[in-house]
Design an enzyme around this catalytic site. Structure first.
Site, mmCIF file in Angstrom:
data_model
loop_
_atom_site.group_PDB
_atom_site.id
_atom_site.type_symbol
_atom_site.label_atom_id
_atom_site.label_comp_id
_atom_site.label_asym_id
_atom_site.label_seq_id
_atom_site.Cartn_x
_atom_site.Cartn_y
_atom_site.Cartn_z
ATOM 1 C CE LYS A 77 -16.611 12.608 2.473
ATOM 2 N NZ LYS A 77 -16.953 12.428 1.036
ATOM 3 C CB SER A 152 -20.549 14.148 0.852
ATOM 4 O OG SER A 152 -19.549 13.260 0.382
ATOM 5 C CB SER A 176 -18.366 13.642 -2.531
ATOM 6 O OG SER A 176 -19.740 13.565 -2.294
HETATM 7 N N1 GLN Z 1 -24.151 13.963 -4.122
HETATM 8 C C1 GLN Z 1 -24.006 12.582 -4.468
HETATM 9 C C2 GLN Z 1 -24.794 11.735 -3.510
HETATM 10 O O1 GLN Z 1 -25.427 12.279 -2.687
HETATM 11 C C3 GLN Z 1 -22.572 12.194 -4.448
HETATM 12 C C4 GLN Z 1 -22.014 12.100 -3.089
HETATM 13 C C5 GLN Z 1 -20.635 11.555 -3.105
HETATM 14 O O2 GLN Z 1 -19.916 11.670 -4.091
HETATM 15 N N2 GLN Z 1 -20.254 10.941 -2.006
HETATM 16 O O3 GLN Z 1 -24.815 10.557 -3.576
#
Ligand code: GLN
Length: 489
Positions: A77, A152, A176
């Site tokens: 990532k 994400s 994510s």
């Molecule tokens: N969807 C969650 C957020 O927007 C988690 C994102 C993540 O795990 N980086 O914060």
């Protein structure tokens, strides 16, 4: 070749049946074909990867002792720092940021002789659940290109599902890794907080962030965890191995857990779509048939997880993102009137909407007068959620629940409704608040042919058992063997 798992590929490379250069070339062939549709990568590094692969081949031929991932093409990532290429976090503010050092996980991949082929798309600064918040490009779900891959870590996950790499690393602050794994039909593990070093991971919510593997099966996840886990003097929150040894996660993987006790939380699970609940129940019966005992429990504080998370995560984000000031990193506005404008205009121009929303929420929650009412309160709720898990684990080995309330949703469906988007994290967020590991494994399909994930959570630092529990299911089913229909543009 692309159907080999990372472990199988590594073994074939070691045995001299396939060269790392061949495997890397094959991956780039697929990237050329399918990346225009999928959009998984922010950057790929073909020349560098081929050079690295050739060196691996040479060292294998010379009989050198090789690392655990020798010759295997992997993706990361784009929030993990690399000295090659840019580290963008999918943000315009970091679009041209070149890190002066490698993240510890990157050093570990390199030491394991993995071939890092590219840096994957994501929601900007990892804020989102669909990868639609990327400031740089769009990624689609390989199973249905009108749908999101989840987020994400959507780019890394789509790359694994679409066979545009053999395995990947994502990061998980509130789901994510697990949620996109569920949406794309692959395996995703968020390790215990402190299991994997965060040094060189661009910070979002520092008390929640954790790096973990995204792979096509459980054995590959065990293999990657072996490579990346462990104490790092550069990250004071990474945990001492004498207190929590890094087990050899692969070693006992096929040994089932005798007398497995599984807790489920029926009331909480009722919030998921019917087909998701059905897949969960079928997965539970697979375990039942293997002799597991199923215990119904209540976890009264999970209902407050989203509220607590979006206070804590945004508070930490507002503080972490203060460093993007137009001076230290990335984008700087042209012709500022004074130094205040360097700060305000640079940020206004280069941060996306969701990032700005979170900075404002977090700054508000931390401001004097509101700190006690919101931030401190959220920390107390976090403790109660932790307590729910401690109580649960007195009665059971693991808790199982859905990964997400739905399967992959349509692109554009939730992006204008942040609250709806936040709700898609309801099942994943508590593991981050509690600091415990959670895995998502493929466990079914809905009537649209979209993958559904099963989530399994265990106490902190019990990853070895978690992987064995996951493997028990995988050994009985073939959901992890299904692959998305890939079409060229
Ligand atoms: N969807 C969650 C957020 O927007 C988690 C994102 C993540 O795990 N980086 O914060």
């Amino acid at each position: 070749m692309e159907e080999l798992s990372a472990l199988e590929l590594r073994d074939q490379i070691a045995a001299g049946k396939i060269s790392s250069v061949e495997a890397t070339k094959a991956v780039f062939e697929r990237i050329r074909k399918f990346e225009p549709v999928i959009g998984a990568y922010i950057s790929t590094h073909e020349d560098r990867a081929l050079e690295f692969a050739a060196d691996v081949d040479r060292r294998i031929a010379a009989g050198e002792k090789m690392g655990q991932l020798a010759g295997v093409p992997v993706a990361i990532k784009d929030n993990m720092c690399t000295t090659f290429g840019a580290t963008t976090c999918a943000s315009k503010i970091l679009e041209n940021f070149h890190a002066p050092y490698n993240a510890t996980v990157v050093e570990k991949l390199l030491a394991a002789d993995a071939v890092i082929i590219g840096k994957a798309n994501m929601d900007e600064f990892a804020m989102g659940s669909s990868t639609e918040n990327s400031g740089l490009k769009q990624t689609v779900n390989p199973w249905d290109t009108t749908r999101v891959p989840g987020g994400s870590s959507g780019g890394a996950t789509a790359a694994v599902a679409g066979r545009l790499c053999f395995a990947a690393l994502g990061s998980d602050t509130g789901g994510s890794i697990r949620q996109p794994a569920s949406f794309c039909g692959v395996v995703g593990l968020k390790p215990t907080y402190g299991r994997v070093s965060r040094y060189g991971l661009v910070a979002y919510g520092s008390s929640l962030d954790q790096i973990g593997p995204i792979t096509r099966n459980v054995a590959d996840t065990a293999l990657l965890l072996n490579v990346i886990a462990g104490h790092d003097p550069a990250d004071s929150t990474s945990v001492d191995e004498t207190k929590a040894p890094v087990s050899v996660y692969l070693q006992n993987l096929d040994k089932p857990i005798d007398g497995l006790r599984i807790a489920i939380v029926p009331q909480f699970n009722a919030g998921a779509e019917e087909q998701v609940q059905k897949a969960l129940n079928e997965a539970i019966s697979v375990y039942k048939n293997l002799g597991a005992e199923i215990i119904e429990i209540e976890m009264p504080h999970l209902d407050y997880a989203i509220a607590a998370y979006y206070v804590i995560a945004t508070a930490e984000a507002s503080s972490n993102l203060a460093r993007y000031d137009g001076v230290h990193y990335g984008h700087r506005t042209e012709n500022p009137r004074d130094y205040v404008e360097v700060y305000t205009k640079s940020r206004a121009e280069a941060f996306g909407q969701e990032v700005k929303r979170r900075i404002m929420l977090g700054t508000y929650a931390l401001s004097s007068g509101y700190y006690d009412a919101y931030y401190l309160k959220a920390l107390k709720v976090r403790n109660l959620i932790r307590g729910d898990f401690t109580a649960a684990f007195e009665k059971c080995d693991c808790v199982m629940m859905p990964v997400a309330p739905t399967t992959a949703f349509k692109i554009g469906e939730k992006v204008n409704d942040p609250l709806q988007m936040y709700l898609s994290d309801i099942y994943t967020i508590s593991a981050n608040l509690a600091g415990i590991p959670g895995i998502s494994i493929p466990c079914g399909m809905d009537d649209k042919g979209l993958p559904i994930g099963l989530q399994i959570m265990v106490p902190a630092f019990v990853e070895e058992k978690l992987l064995r529990i996951a493997r028990m299911f995988e050994a009985q089913t073939d959901w992890h063997m299904k692959k998305p229909p890939m079409n060229e543009k």
